[in-house]
Enzyme design. Structure first.
Site, PDB file in Angstrom:
ATOM      1  CD  GLN A 288      -2.952  -1.105   0.154  1.00  0.00           C
ATOM      2  OE1 GLN A 288      -3.202  -0.069  -0.461  1.00  0.00           O
ATOM      3  NE2 GLN A 288      -3.543  -2.247  -0.126  1.00  0.00           N
TER       4      GLN A 288
ATOM      5  CB  CYS B 297      -6.635  -9.841   3.830  1.00  0.00           C
ATOM      6  SG  CYS B 297      -7.453 -10.577   2.437  1.00  0.00           S
TER       7      CYS B 297
ATOM      8  CE  LYS C 233      -2.635  -4.789  -2.868  1.00  0.00           C
ATOM      9  NZ  LYS C 233      -4.072  -4.985  -2.663  1.00  0.00           N
TER      10      LYS C 233
HETATM   11  N1  PLP Z   1      -0.106  -6.608   2.039  1.00  0.00           N
HETATM   12  C1  PLP Z   1      -0.956  -5.569   2.018  1.00  0.00           C
HETATM   13  C2  PLP Z   1      -0.746  -4.436   2.957  1.00  0.00           C
HETATM   14  C3  PLP Z   1      -2.007  -5.551   1.116  1.00  0.00           C
HETATM   15  O1  PLP Z   1      -2.861  -4.516   1.107  1.00  0.00           O
HETATM   16  C4  PLP Z   1      -2.173  -6.638   0.235  1.00  0.00           C
HETATM   17  C5  PLP Z   1      -3.333  -6.674  -0.687  1.00  0.00           C
HETATM   18  O2  PLP Z   1      -4.378  -6.156  -0.406  1.00  0.00           O
HETATM   19  C6  PLP Z   1      -1.255  -7.689   0.284  1.00  0.00           C
HETATM   20  C7  PLP Z   1      -0.246  -7.637   1.205  1.00  0.00           C
HETATM   21  C8  PLP Z   1      -1.360  -8.846  -0.630  1.00  0.00           C
HETATM   22  O3  PLP Z   1      -1.165  -8.443  -1.950  1.00  0.00           O
HETATM   23  P1  PLP Z   1      -1.359  -9.438  -3.161  1.00  0.00           P
HETATM   24  O4  PLP Z   1      -2.725 -10.059  -2.983  1.00  0.00           O
HETATM   25  O5  PLP Z   1      -1.270  -8.569  -4.368  1.00  0.00           O
HETATM   26  O6  PLP Z   1      -0.280 -10.459  -3.088  1.00  0.00           O
END
Ligand code: PLP
Length: 425
Positions: free
Chosen positions: A220, A382, A243
């Site tokens: 983020q 999550c 993102k």
């Molecule tokens: N870490 C953070 C802070 C996130 O916001 C996210 C996704 O929302 C992730 C890890 C995981 O990212 P990805 O699903 O693209 O591997």
């Protein structure tokens, strides 16, 4: 590093001296023109995934139409051109995060993949029973579960820096938890649920002074700010392209060469080898040692285009624009809804606005907002341990990108007023 690439200052300021026409720039994102349920789309779910400008799709299209072939393998023209473009992407990523060498940039499937790579290499090789992995109470599951799996196999122990009521980290506890037993500080830089920007300038040097390596989850952070891994002096950093207005299934792990040279490979297969014999295999140099198999070629090409797009604007202007939208949203929500409760009120924050509307369930609110064309995220994001900490089932989260507008905030407010009428007494 390639002299044509932007340096860290240019990343901040942007290559175009012209003021950004934010309204016009929306035309680069065709999806923003669509209607949802009879209303103009107000896409406020950028923390989950950002929309892509046509330049990203055009770059991928050009790859498939003009020079597609596997990379790193062929002597023929297409493979050479593909390899050059693929490696150009690596140089752009290195420039974006100010990595000293592009070989320290490992291409992954995303943040989750990068953290798992480290959990299975650093984790399994370097952790011993009783060693401590220090996380924070606001981690995404992607930075909890891989370490739990590594801890289970090594006997290491997970410690957690608590979160205060305002959504910041308890730094006094951090100071106490950090010790000679700590073998890794793995922490989120910017919280996806709260918007909090964690004080890495304080925490990283503390860890380093005890010789503790640091992994930053920049999932983020990367969309919102210029990153300087050298200034931060961190050992590892991970983020996802999707993102950062780039393609899905593509991401970055930065690691200091001293670590990456030492760590064992993660996945085995083509490209990551030097010599393969049934008796023994030797491994390729960085970055290939950690990139087994045919990579996500179009992902790299598309992400390179995304970075070129952002380099024109400049990350400081991206941050300022988003900051303005995020703060305006908070102010308008506060004024319009006395029953609204923000989850996360750190002063250092990005434009991620998490809230609850009275006793209304976040899913119900999100459902009604969608009927009004407003896309927000609802649920635990999550971050179940963080939701437990605040004793909430989840939140409604509006998260902004630079292409959002003030009128979309008004659309959110109007839609929320409808939700309030339907859901609250
Ligand atoms: N870490 C953070 C802070 C996130 O916001 C996210 C996704 O929302 C992730 C890890 C995981 O990212 P990805 O699903 O693209 O591997």
């Amino acid at each position: 590093m390639n002299a044509e690439l932007p340096d860290i200052l240019s990343w901040r300021k942007g290559s175009s001296a012209q003021p950004v026409d934010w309204e016009k720039l929306r035309n680069d994102f065709p999806i923003l023109q669509r209607q949802v349920n009879g209303h103009p789309l107000a896409y406020l779910d950028n923390a989950a995934s950002a929309q892509k400008p046509w330049q990203v799709k055009e770059a991928e299209q050009a790859l498939y139409d003009q020079y597609y072939a596997n990379v790193h393998r062929g002597v023929h023209t297409l493979s050479q051109e593909g390899t050059n473009a693929f490696e150009e992407a690596r140089a752009w990523v290195a420039s974006f995060i100010n990595a000293p060498e592009k070989e320290e940039v490992i291409f992954t499937k995303g943040t989750t993949d990068g953290i798992n790579l480290l959990a299975y290499t650093f984790g399994l090789d370097y952790l011993k029973p009783g060693d401590e992995i220090l996380l924070t109470g606001m981690e995404h599951h992607a930075n909890i579960v891989p370490w739990q799996l590594a801890a289970r196999r090594t006997g290491a122990v997970i410690k957690v820096v608590p979160v205060l009521d305002n959504g910041t980290l308890d730094l006094e506890s951090f100071d106490k938890l950090l010790s000679e037993k700590t073998k890794l500080l793995s922490m989120v830089w910017v919280s996806n649920s709260l918007g909090t920007i964690n004080p890495v300038d304080y925490m990283v040097p503390k860890a380093k002074s005890l010789g503790v390596p640091v992994l930053l989850d920049a999932a983020q952070a990367a969309p919102h700010m210029a990153i300087d891994v050298q200034a931060l002096d961190i050992d590892f950093l991970v983020f996802s392209a999707h993102k950062v207005i780039g393609p899905t299934g593509f991401g970055v792990l930065y690691g200091k060469r001293s670590w990456l040279d030492m760590l064992p490979p993660f996945m085995g297969g083509g490209d990551m080898i030097d010599q393969v014999r049934f008796e023994e295999t030797t491994f390729n140099a960085l970055p290939h040692k950690f990139e087994a198999g045919t990579p996500h070629i179009s992902g790299a090409i598309g992400f390179c285009a995304a970075l070129k797009y952002l380099a024109q604007i400049g990350m400081d202007r991206v941050a300022a624009r988003e900051q303005e939208l995020g703060e305006l949203c908070r102010t308008k929500l506060r004024e319009a809804f006395p029953k609204l409760r923000f989850i996360g009120e750190a002063t250092e924050r990005v434009a991620v606005v998490s809230f609850l509307l009275g006793e209304a369930h976040p899913y119900d609110v999100g459902f009604i907002l969608d009927k009004e064309g407003v896309a927000v995220r609802t649920g635990h994001h999550c971050c179940q341990p963080l939701m437990d900490r605040f004793r909430v089932p989840g939140t409604v989260r509006a998260s902004f990108a630079f292409y959002n507008t003030k009128s979309e905030i008004d659309q959110l407010i109007a839609a929320l007023a409808k939700a309030q009428k339907m859901l609250l007494p």
